[in-house]
Write a protein that holds these residues in place. Structure first.
Motif, PDB file in Angstrom:
ATOM      1  N   UNK A   1       1.527   1.257  26.239  1.00 47.44           N
ATOM      2  CA  UNK A   1       1.426   1.492  24.812  1.00 47.44           C
ATOM      3  C   UNK A   1      -0.040   1.366  24.388  1.00 47.44           C
ATOM      4  N   UNK A   2      -0.569   2.345  23.621  1.00 51.20           N
ATOM      5  CA  UNK A   2      -1.964   2.291  23.204  1.00 51.20           C
ATOM      6  C   UNK A   2      -2.218   1.109  22.255  1.00 51.20           C
ATOM      7  N   UNK A   3      -3.460   0.655  22.251  1.00 49.89           N
ATOM      8  CA  UNK A   3      -3.863  -0.417  21.344  1.00 49.89           C
ATOM      9  C   UNK A   3      -3.798   0.098  19.910  1.00 49.89           C
ATOM     10  N   UNK A   4      -3.194  -0.668  18.996  1.00 46.25           N
ATOM     11  CA  UNK A   4      -3.141  -0.217  17.599  1.00 46.25           C
ATOM     12  C   UNK A   4      -4.548  -0.089  17.017  1.00 46.25           C
ATOM     13  N   UNK A   5      -4.738   0.900  16.185  1.00 40.46           N
ATOM     14  CA  UNK A   5      -6.015   1.099  15.513  1.00 40.46           C
ATOM     15  C   UNK A   5      -6.153   0.140  14.339  1.00 40.46           C
ATOM     16  N   UNK A   6      -7.382  -0.244  14.048  1.00 44.05           N
ATOM     17  CA  UNK A   6      -7.700  -1.042  12.860  1.00 44.05           C
ATOM     18  C   UNK A   6      -8.185  -0.050  11.814  1.00 44.05           C
ATOM     19  N   UNK A   7      -7.471   0.017  10.677  1.00 45.15           N
ATOM     20  CA  UNK A   7      -7.698   1.054   9.683  1.00 45.15           C
ATOM     21  C   UNK A   7      -7.936   0.450   8.306  1.00 45.15           C
ATOM     22  N   UNK A   8      -8.943   0.962   7.595  1.00 45.62           N
ATOM     23  CA  UNK A   8      -9.133   0.644   6.183  1.00 45.62           C
ATOM     24  C   UNK A   8      -8.639   1.845   5.387  1.00 45.62           C
ATOM     25  N   UNK A   9      -7.776   1.588   4.397  1.00 48.46           N
ATOM     26  CA  UNK A   9      -7.306   2.632   3.483  1.00 48.46           C
ATOM     27  C   UNK A   9      -7.775   2.252   2.081  1.00 48.46           C
ATOM     28  N   UNK A  10      -8.703   3.028   1.515  1.00 53.63           N
ATOM     29  CA  UNK A  10      -9.138   2.752   0.143  1.00 53.63           C
ATOM     30  C   UNK A  10      -8.190   3.446  -0.823  1.00 53.63           C
ATOM     31  N   UNK A  11      -8.167   2.963  -2.052  1.00 55.58           N
ATOM     32  CA  UNK A  11      -7.251   3.528  -3.036  1.00 55.58           C
ATOM     33  C   UNK A  11      -5.809   3.304  -2.625  1.00 55.58           C
ATOM     34  N   UNK A  12      -5.552   2.147  -2.018  1.00 55.57           N
ATOM     35  CA  UNK A  12      -4.231   1.885  -1.426  1.00 55.57           C
ATOM     36  C   UNK A  12      -3.209   1.341  -2.415  1.00 55.57           C
ATOM     37  N   UNK A  13      -3.562   1.261  -3.695  1.00 53.29           N
ATOM     38  CA  UNK A  13      -2.590   0.718  -4.647  1.00 53.29           C
ATOM     39  C   UNK A  13      -1.614   1.765  -5.178  1.00 53.29           C
TER      40      UNK A  13
END
Length: 137
Positions: free
Chosen positions: A1-13
């Protein structure tokens, strides 16, 4: 299983940003939802994500958010820039200051995010921009 990505999502509200964050969480990624209205991101936290206070018009806020993600996650693999809003009307009917504010959020906010994260192993960072408010996707 691939390593999960670390993601920033702006405007996430609201709407698309929240949906993008939930979609990424459902696929096992480490998600940092970022927005000015932290209280509206409770669904992200409830699903295992992390909420970040972030104002894309503020350089210090942007830097603090990127540093918080790096400290907690060790890296940033993806940036989903969804922060923005729409002002509608003919150009002559929109107040000039309102136009500047929107440009600061929608255009320079994206630039601030890119600048704040440009030194993060640029060969690994993938930028995904959800820009529905400007008619781009």
């Amino acid at each position: 299983m691939p390593t999960p990505s670390v993601v920033i999502v702006t405007g996430a509200s609201p709407r698309i940003g929240l949906s993008a964050a939930e979609h990424l969480l459902a696929r096992g990624h480490t998600v940092y939802g970022a927005a000015r209205r932290v209280e509206k991101m409770a669904p992200i936290e409830a699903k295992g994500g992390t909420m970040l206070a972030l104002d894309v018009t503020d350089n210090d806020s942007m830097t603090a958010a990127v540093e918080a993600v790096l400290e907690a996650g060790g890296r940033i693999d993806a940036l989903v820039h969804n922060a923005g809003y729409g002002s509608y009307g003919a150009v002559e009917d929109v107040d000039l200051e309102e136009g500047r504010r929107q440009f600061d959020v929608d255009v320079f906010g994206l630039a601030r995010l890119a600048v704040a994260s440009r030194w993060l192993l640029p060969d690994r960072v993938f930028d995904a921009f959800l820009r529905s408010r400007m008619g781009l996707s």
